[in-house]
Design an enzyme around this catalytic site. Structure first.
Site, short mmCIF file in Angstrom:
data_model
loop_
_atom_site.label_atom_id
_atom_site.label_comp_id
_atom_site.label_asym_id
_atom_site.label_seq_id
_atom_site.Cartn_x
_atom_site.Cartn_y
_atom_site.Cartn_z
N ARG A 109 -11.10 -1.28 9.60
CA ARG A 109 -11.86 -2.28 8.78
C ARG A 109 -11.91 -1.64 7.41
O ARG A 109 -12.81 -2.01 6.73
CB ARG A 109 -13.28 -2.45 9.35
CG ARG A 109 -13.43 -3.28 10.50
CD ARG A 109 -14.41 -4.25 10.74
NE ARG A 109 -14.81 -5.15 11.79
CZ ARG A 109 -15.08 -4.66 12.94
NH1 ARG A 109 -15.63 -3.35 13.15
NH2 ARG A 109 -15.21 -5.56 13.97
N LYS A 131 -5.27 -5.34 -6.36
CA LYS A 131 -4.48 -6.32 -5.60
C LYS A 131 -3.43 -5.46 -4.65
O LYS A 131 -2.80 -4.74 -5.07
CB LYS A 131 -3.38 -7.04 -6.41
CG LYS A 131 -4.31 -8.21 -7.16
CD LYS A 131 -3.48 -9.14 -7.99
CE LYS A 131 -4.12 -10.32 -8.71
NZ LYS A 131 -3.10 -10.73 -9.71
N GLU A 173 5.38 -4.69 -19.07
CA GLU A 173 3.87 -5.04 -18.87
C GLU A 173 3.15 -4.40 -19.73
O GLU A 173 2.01 -4.93 -19.98
CB GLU A 173 3.63 -4.50 -17.38
CG GLU A 173 4.23 -5.27 -16.18
CD GLU A 173 3.79 -6.52 -15.81
OE1 GLU A 173 2.97 -7.00 -16.56
OE2 GLU A 173 4.43 -7.19 -14.96
N LYS A 213 -5.83 -3.29 -18.99
CA LYS A 213 -6.03 -3.85 -17.68
C LYS A 213 -7.13 -3.74 -16.93
O LYS A 213 -7.88 -4.66 -16.38
CB LYS A 213 -4.78 -3.33 -16.67
CG LYS A 213 -4.59 -4.11 -15.17
CD LYS A 213 -3.67 -4.18 -14.49
CE LYS A 213 -3.80 -4.69 -13.60
NZ LYS A 213 -2.87 -5.17 -12.47
N GLU A 223 -9.63 -13.02 -10.37
CA GLU A 223 -8.58 -13.66 -10.96
C GLU A 223 -9.45 -15.46 -11.21
O GLU A 223 -8.65 -16.30 -10.85
CB GLU A 223 -7.26 -13.81 -10.57
CG GLU A 223 -6.24 -14.29 -11.60
CD GLU A 223 -4.91 -14.05 -11.11
OE1 GLU A 223 -4.44 -12.90 -10.84
OE2 GLU A 223 -4.07 -14.87 -11.08
N ARG A 227 -8.69 -12.80 -16.05
CA ARG A 227 -7.85 -11.99 -15.29
C ARG A 227 -6.50 -12.87 -15.64
O ARG A 227 -5.21 -12.28 -15.52
CB ARG A 227 -8.06 -11.84 -14.00
CG ARG A 227 -6.84 -10.70 -13.56
CD ARG A 227 -7.39 -10.07 -12.35
NE ARG A 227 -6.49 -9.15 -11.72
CZ ARG A 227 -6.42 -8.09 -10.98
NH1 ARG A 227 -7.83 -8.05 -10.23
NH2 ARG A 227 -5.66 -7.25 -10.40
N ASN A 231 -1.34 -12.68 -16.75
CA ASN A 231 -0.04 -13.66 -16.43
C ASN A 231 0.72 -13.95 -17.45
O ASN A 231 1.72 -14.57 -17.31
CB ASN A 231 -0.62 -14.75 -15.61
CG ASN A 231 -1.15 -14.36 -14.12
OD1 ASN A 231 -1.18 -13.43 -13.58
ND2 ASN A 231 -2.15 -15.43 -13.66
N HIS A 234 4.59 -14.56 -17.30
CA HIS A 234 4.78 -14.49 -15.93
C HIS A 234 5.11 -15.85 -15.23
O HIS A 234 5.96 -15.87 -14.42
CB HIS A 234 3.51 -13.75 -14.80
CG HIS A 234 3.71 -12.35 -14.96
ND1 HIS A 234 3.40 -11.68 -16.23
CD2 HIS A 234 4.03 -11.17 -14.19
CE1 HIS A 234 3.50 -10.31 -16.08
NE2 HIS A 234 3.80 -10.08 -14.83
N HIS A 238 8.59 -15.47 -13.72
CA HIS A 238 8.73 -15.62 -12.57
C HIS A 238 9.92 -16.66 -12.07
O HIS A 238 10.74 -16.46 -11.18
CB HIS A 238 7.52 -16.17 -11.73
CG HIS A 238 6.53 -14.84 -11.55
ND1 HIS A 238 5.24 -15.02 -11.18
CD2 HIS A 238 6.84 -13.69 -11.25
CE1 HIS A 238 4.61 -13.91 -11.14
NE2 HIS A 238 5.64 -13.02 -10.79
N HIS A 253 11.72 -6.98 -12.23
CA HIS A 253 10.74 -7.72 -12.71
C HIS A 253 10.24 -7.63 -14.00
O HIS A 253 10.06 -8.63 -14.68
CB HIS A 253 9.23 -7.14 -11.78
CG HIS A 253 8.10 -7.93 -12.28
ND1 HIS A 253 8.08 -9.19 -11.66
CD2 HIS A 253 7.03 -7.45 -12.74
CE1 HIS A 253 6.63 -9.66 -12.47
NE2 HIS A 253 6.17 -8.50 -12.88
N1 GLY Z 1 -0.30 -8.03 -11.90
C1 GLY Z 1 -1.49 -8.80 -12.62
C2 GLY Z 1 -2.84 -8.54 -12.06
O1 GLY Z 1 -3.07 -7.46 -11.41
O2 GLY Z 1 -3.65 -9.40 -12.00
#
Ligand code: GLY
Length: 353
Positions: A109, A131, A173, A213, A223, A227, A231, A234, A238, A253
């Protein structure tokens, strides 16, 4: 979401000892992939703070970012005496920090984890912001959780062995962070020489980039709103990455994001009045260092389809973040098919392809 402790290291031995001591634990595990096991683990293996560390190694590259590898990490943690009070150190690029973060967040957990990103892309993006996840059913980052690392340790020493293309990939980035923040930051970034890297200056730029960031993630960890600024570039990026994949063309990327930013800056200028001079300056920086991804107008429809299937969309509408100027962020924008086609015409014309 709990705030991550970001350590900008000037002395790896001291910073690592400080990071490890700050997190009480009974056992210490270090996760690497086959590349960072040989290239990065030896840099820290001899340090006092790593004396009792147990090593877990997984395959390198994104193909291994899957449920089997995750099970391997869970099994190793369990078999070698991991408890709820153990600590996992993820030493590697975004694949290691994403998968390791997810393994730690779910084992018994959840146990604390520390990220030591070893690529520029992971330093300024993947390892920061909480993330975590794996690919599943052919979809990237399909399964995962928001779960921040207890600490993230950044040391550009690791970048000295990074190849030029991966350096440029991560830098894209950073450029994005410049575009969504301040003119000063952006100006510093587009005058940096990627052909003759000043690592001291790079460390300073990385620290600023991570702070941008962090600030965005703090405001909107899950997000729901701002947030989405992260993007920028992106949605088109993408789509170009997906096109490259089906056509068997290899694209990193950050390169796709750089080309995606050219596209989305054009839309920003068209729709939100993004200044033309800054559009040209950014575009020529990207053309200079990233070259161009060749496109044919026969591929427009496919790119448009990829954009309409992006997971950031809602109700089938393309969801974009656009800019009115540097730092003037407009989230939840959309674009019609004809605008996307015009955008691709612009891209081909300015990139000379
Ligand atoms: N890679 C974009 C974010 O972490 O939200």
């Amino acid at each position: 979401m709990q705030k991550q402790d970001i350590i900008i290291s000037q002395n790896l031995e001291e910073s690592l000892a400080q990071a490890i001591n700050r997190i009480p634990h009974d056992k210490l595990f270090v996760l690497t992939d086959e590349t960072t096991q040989t290239q990065c683990w030896p840099v820290i293996a001899g340090l006092d703070s790593m004396k009792h560390a147990e090593s877990i190694v997984i395959g390198a590259t994104d193909e291994n970012k899957d449920i089997e590898t995750l099970m391997h990490v869970w099994s190793d943690l369990g078999r070698r005496g991991g408890t709820r009070h153990s600590l996992l150190v993820n030493l590697g690029g975004g694949m290691v920090t994403d998968l390791g973060g997810f393994a730690a967040s779910t084992f018994k957990r959840g146990i604390p984890y520390l990220n030591i990103p070893t690529t520029l892309l992971a330093m300024v993006d993947a390892a920061v912001g909480g993330k975590t996840g794996i690919n599943f059913n052919g979809l990237k980052n399909e399964i995962g959780v928001f779960s921040p690392a207890a600490s993230v340790l950044l040391d550009t020493e690791f970048l000295k062995t990074l190849d030029y293309k991966n350096l440029c990939s991560g830098y894209a980035e950073m450029l994005k962070h410049g575009l969504i923040s301040t003119e000063q930051n952006w100006a510093e970034l587009i005058t940096f020489d990627l052909n003759d890297v000043d690592y001291r200056k790079l460390q300073d730029l990385v620290a600023k980039s991570v702070a941008i960031k962090e600030h965005v993630v703090e405001e909107d960890p899950y997000e729901q709103g701002i947030r989405k600024a992260l993007n920028f570039g992106h949605t088109a990026g993408h789509a170009l990455e997906s096109l490259a994949l089906v056509e068997g063309r290899t694209v990193l990327h950050g390169y796709a994001v750089a080309w995606g930013m050219v596209c989305e800056l054009y839309l920003s200028s068209l729709r939100e009045g993004f200044p033309k001079d800054k559009l040209w300056q950014t575009t020529s920086f990207i053309k200079n260092y990233y070259g161009a991804f060749a496109l044919d107008c026969k591929e427009y429809e496919r790119i448009y389809q990829f954009m309409t299937h992006d997971k950031k969309n809602t109700a089938g509408h393309i969801n974009l973040t656009l800019l009115g100027d540097i730092g003037d962020i407009h989230i939840n924008q959309t674009a019609e098919r004809s605008e996307i086609f015009n955008m691709l015409d612009f891209y081909r014309e300015v990139m000379g392809c």
